[in-house]
Design a protein around this motif. Structure first.
Motif: not given
Ligand SMILES: *Cc1c(COP(=O)(O)O)cnc(C)c1O
Ligand SMILES: [Zn+2]
Length: 551
Positions: A187-205
């Protein structure tokens, strides 16, 4: 169909007007927000028309946060059967056991409710790419629904996710990134990737749509257990679910609370949270009377679907509900789950994946400990199906291997460079096309083929500005456009020293005159004819030439 009236902060209870995209409490910064609706008005509408509505989760649209019904992406999710379990009931002496058959969702798990609402809200908010982390089923479900919305999904999966599930995700054209670490790290890696690429990260709950969608499980259960003469519903005594991140019980609870606030049920059920003994942070922490969950760093269970080691804010939320209203947290072994899987298949004809089998193992345990009484009505969420067997039916050539990128966070610096690499290998494509359906189809074809970031413009002027700003690797250009037409766009591109090297593929429905052909000669890479995209070997060639150019 209506947007909520307001949002309430779960931490400080501040209430403020609803606005799409707001993710934090303006008072305290907490990111757990609960939408509030006009419940009295909804009750009136439901009592008049609910009975005649179709059996999908969208029959409860007044309490789902979407503004425009045109944005609904639906494949018939929800409206799943509530099956009585007579044989099992006879065996254990509990006559009121039911199974909510969520295997019957379009992709075979209850994540389809979440995906349907989440992807619909992405469409409404014009989000074109999303990043998700998943233990499998969210990846599958989001991918399927995203296809129909023309949205690209980047799915980050932890390495315990079975190959079958990864392959199914890749089959939909999603980018699969396999992270050799726990789900929490993933989850952390995914959030970091989204942040770097300025993409929407789905935060689940923490994504409002996810939680709100799960309410429909509660609405359906109460309606299916019975509608009384006065129009009110019958709640169960227990709702039992296999729990990982806890989105299900959080949403289901909110659903029952809303029904009670509307006067449609007269009491709330108790929630039973069942976890795998090798990954039971909520159960262990509850038993140890902890207010925050002690994370499990290395989950020790074969049941990958439920391997959330750190439940974060969800645990205190569910703990409070259990302390105030009754309920239970129980852990079961993998063996107990596999045993329950056989029992349910052999007694009731229901085959399920190991996660929901855990919920049944938990039920057996609670019955034997007399936590659940014989006369109580119990609904167990059969949250997902058994694995697909496509691999054994198709020959090797036809099986699309997920060309997953693999990330190993344990190598420290490695993660950043891999994330960078994921960045640089993305080819950027601008589509200039005024017909939204054609644009969506092109976007979808590209998204399913690889790492393409697709941007679009609906007229020549905006198209030109977008190309100047983004300097894409490729332009797909329609000829008939409002305002400046495609020929003029092409002319301006070729007269601009900074842009003239960008390959342009013309997409057209127009049959070209000799004059048209002369105007295009030497300036375009290829011509794609609308309505004949199935001849997309052509597109393959163009995209292949892009890849070699880039390396
Ligand atoms: C996601 C999932 C769960 C766990 O759901 P949460 O409510 O998020 O804890 C259980 N079973 C299946 C099949 C799932 O896909
Ligand atoms: Zn707050």
């Amino acid at each position: 169909m209506a947007l909520p009236l307001s949002l309430v902060c779960d931490a400080c209870r501040t209430e403020f007007p609803f606005a799409s995209g707001v993710g934090q409490c303006p008072q305290c910064g907490c990111d757990w927000l609960d939408p509030q609706y006009d419940l009295p008005a909804t009750r009136k509408i439901w009592q008049q028309s609910l009975a005649t509505r179709p059996q999908t989760m969208w029959r409860y649209a007044e309490l789902l946060p979407l503004e425009n019904p045109d944005n609904i992406i639906s494949m018939g999710e929800g409206g799943t059967p509530l099956l009585p379990l007579p044989n099992l009931g006879l065996m254990v002496g509990h006559p009121h056991l039911y199974l909510k058959d969520e295997r019957q969702g379009p992709t075979g798990s209850f994540k389809d409710r979440q995906a349907s609402l989440a992807i619909s809200t992405f469409k409404e908010n014009n989000i074109k790419e999303v990043v998700v982390a998943s233990t499998g089923n969210v990846g599958i479900s989001y991918s399927a629904y995203a296809v129909r919305a023309g949205i690209k999904v980047w799915a980050f999966l932890n390495s315990a996710v079975p190959q079958e599930k990864m392959r199914e995700i890749a089959l939909y054209g999603t980018e699969v990134i396999k992270v050799t670490a726990s789900y929490d790290r993933t989850k952390k890696v995914a959030a970091r990737f989204a942040e770097r690429k300025h993409l929407f990260y789905d935060k689940g709950v923490k994504n409002i749509a996810a939680k709100e969608a799960m309410k429909t499980v509660a609405f359906e259960i109460a309606e299916q257990l019975g509608v009384r003469k006065d129009g009110t519903f019958i709640p169960p005594d227990w709702y039992v679910q296999a729990v990982s991140g806890g989105l299900g019980p959080v949403g289901v609870w909110k659903g029952f609370v809303e029904l009670k606030a509307m006067g449609l049920i007269d009491r709330l059920p108790k929630l039973a949270h069942i976890q795998a003994a090798g990954c039971a942070p909520m159960v262990n922490s509850f038993n140890a009377k902890l207010e925050r969950a002690e994370p499990v760093d290395i989950p020790q269970t074969l049941i990958a679907t439920v391997a959330t080691g750190n439940p974060g804010d969800v645990y205190p939320h569910l703990r409070k509900i259990v302390l105030e209203h009754g309920g239970h947290f129980a852990a079961v072994s993998d063996d107990d789950a596999f045993h329950a899987m056989h029992v349910l298949a052999q007694l009731e004809g229901v085959s399920m994946e190991p996660a929901p089998a855990m919920a049944f193992a938990g039920l057996f345990k609670m019955i034997s400990r007399k936590i659940i009484k014989p006369d109580e009505t119990v609904v167990v969420n059969c949250s997902g199906h058994t694995f697909p067997v496509e691999k054994y039916l198709l020959d090797d050539r036809r099986i699309k291997a997920p060309h997953a990128d693999i990330i190993t966070p344990d190598t420290g610096e490695g993660v950043l460079s891999v994330l960078d690499n994921l960045d640089t290998r993305v080819q950027r494509i601008v589509i200039v096309e005024d017909d939204p359906n054609a644009a969506r189809l092109l976007r979808r074809i590209l998204q399913a083929r690889g790492k393409y970031q697709v941007m679009d413009a609906a007229d020549g002027e905006t198209g030109l500005q977008l190309i100047q700003k983004e300097r894409p690797d490729l332009v797909l250009l329609d000829l008939m456009l409002p305002g400046i037409d495609g020929f003029s766009v092409l002319e301006q591109l070729k007269n601009d020293a900074a842009l003239k090297h960008i390959p342009v593929v013309v997409v057209t429905a127009k049959s070209l005159t000799q004059f048209d052909k002369e105007r295009l000669a030497g300036r375009v890479q290829t011509l794609l004819r609308k309505g004949a995209f199935s001849d997309d070997d052509l597109l393959d060639d163009i995209l292949a030439s892009l890849e070699t150019d880039a390396t």
